[in-house]
Design a protein around this motif. Structure first.
Motif, PDB file in Angstrom:
ATOM      1  N   SER A 400       0.838  -1.208   0.000  1.00  0.00           N
ATOM      2  CA  SER A 400       0.000   0.000   0.000  1.00  0.00           C
ATOM      3  C   SER A 400       0.869   1.254   0.000  1.00  0.00           C
ATOM      4  O   SER A 400       0.565   2.234  -0.691  1.00  0.00           O
ATOM      5  CB  SER A 400      -0.914   0.011   1.230  1.00  0.00           C
ATOM      6  OG  SER A 400      -1.739  -1.133   1.270  1.00  0.00           O
ATOM      7  N   TYR A 439      -4.296  -1.183   5.345  1.00  0.00           N
ATOM      8  CA  TYR A 439      -4.182  -0.322   4.166  1.00  0.00           C
ATOM      9  C   TYR A 439      -3.968   1.133   4.567  1.00  0.00           C
ATOM     10  O   TYR A 439      -3.132   1.842   3.998  1.00  0.00           O
ATOM     11  CB  TYR A 439      -5.433  -0.447   3.301  1.00  0.00           C
ATOM     12  CG  TYR A 439      -5.549   0.655   2.282  1.00  0.00           C
ATOM     13  CD1 TYR A 439      -4.750   0.659   1.140  1.00  0.00           C
ATOM     14  CD2 TYR A 439      -6.426   1.723   2.471  1.00  0.00           C
ATOM     15  CE1 TYR A 439      -4.825   1.693   0.213  1.00  0.00           C
ATOM     16  CE2 TYR A 439      -6.511   2.761   1.550  1.00  0.00           C
ATOM     17  CZ  TYR A 439      -5.703   2.736   0.421  1.00  0.00           C
ATOM     18  OH  TYR A 439      -5.771   3.762  -0.475  1.00  0.00           O
ATOM     19  N   ASP A 443      -0.997   3.601   3.423  1.00  0.00           N
ATOM     20  CA  ASP A 443      -1.380   4.754   2.613  1.00  0.00           C
ATOM     21  C   ASP A 443      -0.951   6.070   3.260  1.00  0.00           C
ATOM     22  O   ASP A 443      -0.612   7.028   2.569  1.00  0.00           O
ATOM     23  CB  ASP A 443      -2.898   4.749   2.408  1.00  0.00           C
ATOM     24  CG  ASP A 443      -3.383   5.971   1.653  1.00  0.00           C
ATOM     25  OD1 ASP A 443      -3.040   6.095   0.468  1.00  0.00           O
ATOM     26  OD2 ASP A 443      -4.094   6.790   2.252  1.00  0.00           O
TER      27      ASP A 443
END
Length: 515
Positions: A400, A439, A443
């Motif tokens: 990610s 995630y 991110d």
């Protein structure tokens, strides 16, 4: 001509690769088209899997057939209007638009920073950056340049102040003590993906709240340490003088009055909320008296809208920034003006997700991926789910983080990744909410070094006020220590959370099928 270093070449490559990508909406159009073509290919080769739940045979659906084309044409509008993230984001932003338009959010940020003791200045600025994520661009537009001025006024490097604020706003993007617009947005995408396996699965916007609320303090501490121990010693002290136009003004009497009105309203709202959820027969509890599946949790987006709007109106009346209902509607309208490109993106993303579900390619890829993942896990000889979680989630976090370097939109990336990884990890035993949490860590940590991040150019412009020759490489070189420390620190923190098997949100377990 100065020879470029290996790092500079790598960063230039990342920048060029990201710039070469089409618009996210175009990407979703191309992905949707690819799904249509793949459905024909997979159907031709009669690839199928056994459903892990009921043992039925899952076969691909060909969208190039008469029935498939009928679906594409007749369901195009409902794919868009029923797409879960669309309504939740629009509703939440309406309320936040009132709070932002009245000036409440900006004044609160100024008040927090101005009232902080010198010794805690860095910590307060990083914390304020994290908290500003509730209203998205306010942190970038207001707090980042404000922090540079504050540090300069204190005889410290303005770039260090700018970096500290940017680290909180962008590097700590997922952490917060309050729910922001990103929470319902990602939850909606996760819910759509989870229903590939479980058609009745629901993902609450507050599903990551416990972990992310505690992460607020983690990011604030790590950001403070990096600023004061690494970044500031390198940048040194400031020898620039603060001009009168750059000085931060104290709150005006009207602003103070507005804050008093907002505080009184907050007390009333909090009291009403506690009365509604603390007693077992509270109005916002479920029919069985629990908070799970209750109006409180299921209606969290509506509560965000109402709370932000009411507090914004209370502040505006006190400060004189809201004089009629027209001012309230202007605040809502302004927040909607920024969503034009998002709505276009959602239209194509909704078609992509619907096609992926119709064709059964999501379930087929999830089953095949889960089988491969189980093979890898068994090769390591690890049977404990907690230890397996560490083995599985770290590569996913890193993936990610790397993808974020070339594709900046958090929702766009998740709309592509969620339909693949959520079902796959559900079949291995991990909840959709846990996958979403992993995630969000990946991110967030590379936002501050990604040229594709939407506000990156603005940060470069802010830095050029103090260092005219600064460019993308300057920003990345300053922010890279934050990115590395946040990544390592957040992963270790996640390890501790996994080992303790703590819930990551209200009624949400790390493992699929557990509460």
């Amino acid at each position: 001509m100065t020879k470029k270093s290996g790092i500079e070449k790598f960063l230039n490559f990342i920048e060029k690769a990201g710039n070469a990508l089409p618009h996210p909406a175009t990407l979703f159009f191309l992905f949707a088209l690819l799904i249509v073509l793949l459905s024909g290919v997979v159907s031709f080769f009669e690839i199928s899997v056994i459903h892990p739940g009921d043992g039925s045979v899952i076969q691909p659906v060909n969208l190039l057939s008469r029935e498939g084309i009928d679906l594409i044409l007749t369901k195009m509008v409902t794919n868009f209007t029923s797409f879960a993230p669309l309504g939740t984001v629009l509703v939440a932003l309406l309320g936040i638009g009132v709070a932002e338009g009245s000036g409440l959010i900006g004044v609160v940020l100024r008040m927090i920073v101005l009232s902080s003791p010198p010794r805690l200045l860095t910590f307060v600025i990083v914390s304020a950056g994290v908290l500003s994520n509730t209203a998205s661009e306010v942190g970038y537009v207001l707090l980042v340049p404000l922090a540079a001025i504050i540090f300069q006024s204190a005889g410290r490097s303005p770039l260090a102040g700018l970096a500290a604020a940017f680290a909180g706003v962008s590097g700590g993007y997922s952490a917060n003590l309050l729910l922001g617009t990103i929470d319902p947005l990602l939850a909606g995408l996760s819910e759509e993906a989870a229903r590939i396996i479980d058609p009745d699965y629901e993902v609450n916007p507050a599903c990551n709240y416990y972990f992310m609320a505690v992460s607020t303090f983690l990011i604030a501490v790590l950001g403070t340490l990096v600023t004061e121990r690494i970044v500031e010693p390198i940048l040194g002290k400031s020898d620039l003088q603060t001009s009168d136009s750059e000085k931060i003004n104290n709150l005006t009497p009207d602003e103070k009055k507005g804050l008093k009105y907002a505080l009184a309203t907050l007390v009333v709202l909090t009291a009403l909320l506690l009365i509604s959820i603390v007693p077992e027969n509270g109005l916002l509890r479920g029919a069985d008296g629990s908070l799970l599946k209750s109006p409180f949790l299921n209606g969290i987006v509506a509560l965000v809208f109402l709370s932000a709007a009411v507090l914004g109106i209370a502040y505006g009346i006190g400060a004189g920034t809201i004089k009629s209902d027209s001012d309230v509607m202007k605040g809502m309208s302004k927040s909607m003006e920024t969503l034009g490109s998002y709505i276009v993106l959602v239209f194509f993303a909704a078609q992509f997700v619907a096609y992926f579900n119709w064709t059964n390619l999501g379930l087929i890829s999830a089953v095949k991926g889960a089988e491969g993942l189980k093979t890898v896990i068994s090769a390591f000889g690890i049977e404990n789910k907690v230890m397996m979680a560490m083995l599985v989630m770290v590569p996913f976090i890193l993936l990610s983080a790397v993808i974020n370097l070339v594709m900046g939109s958090a929702s766009a990336k998740w709309a592509i990744m969620a339909p693949v990884f959520i079902p796959m990890l559900m079949l291995v035993g991990y909840s959709p909410e846990f996958t979403q949490l992993a995630y969000r860590i990946g991110d967030s940590v590379t936002n501050i070094i990604s040229p594709m991040m939407s506000y990156f150019a603005l940060i470069v412009a802010f830095i050029q006020r103090y260092q005219s020759q600064a460019g993308i490489g300057t920003v990345i070189s300053i922010m890279l220590p934050y990115s590395i420390v946040f990544l390592i620190g957040w992963i270790l923190f996640l390890f501790a959370w996994i080992l303790l098997e703590l819930p990551i949100g209200p009624g949400v377990s790390l493992f699929y099928g557990q509460v």
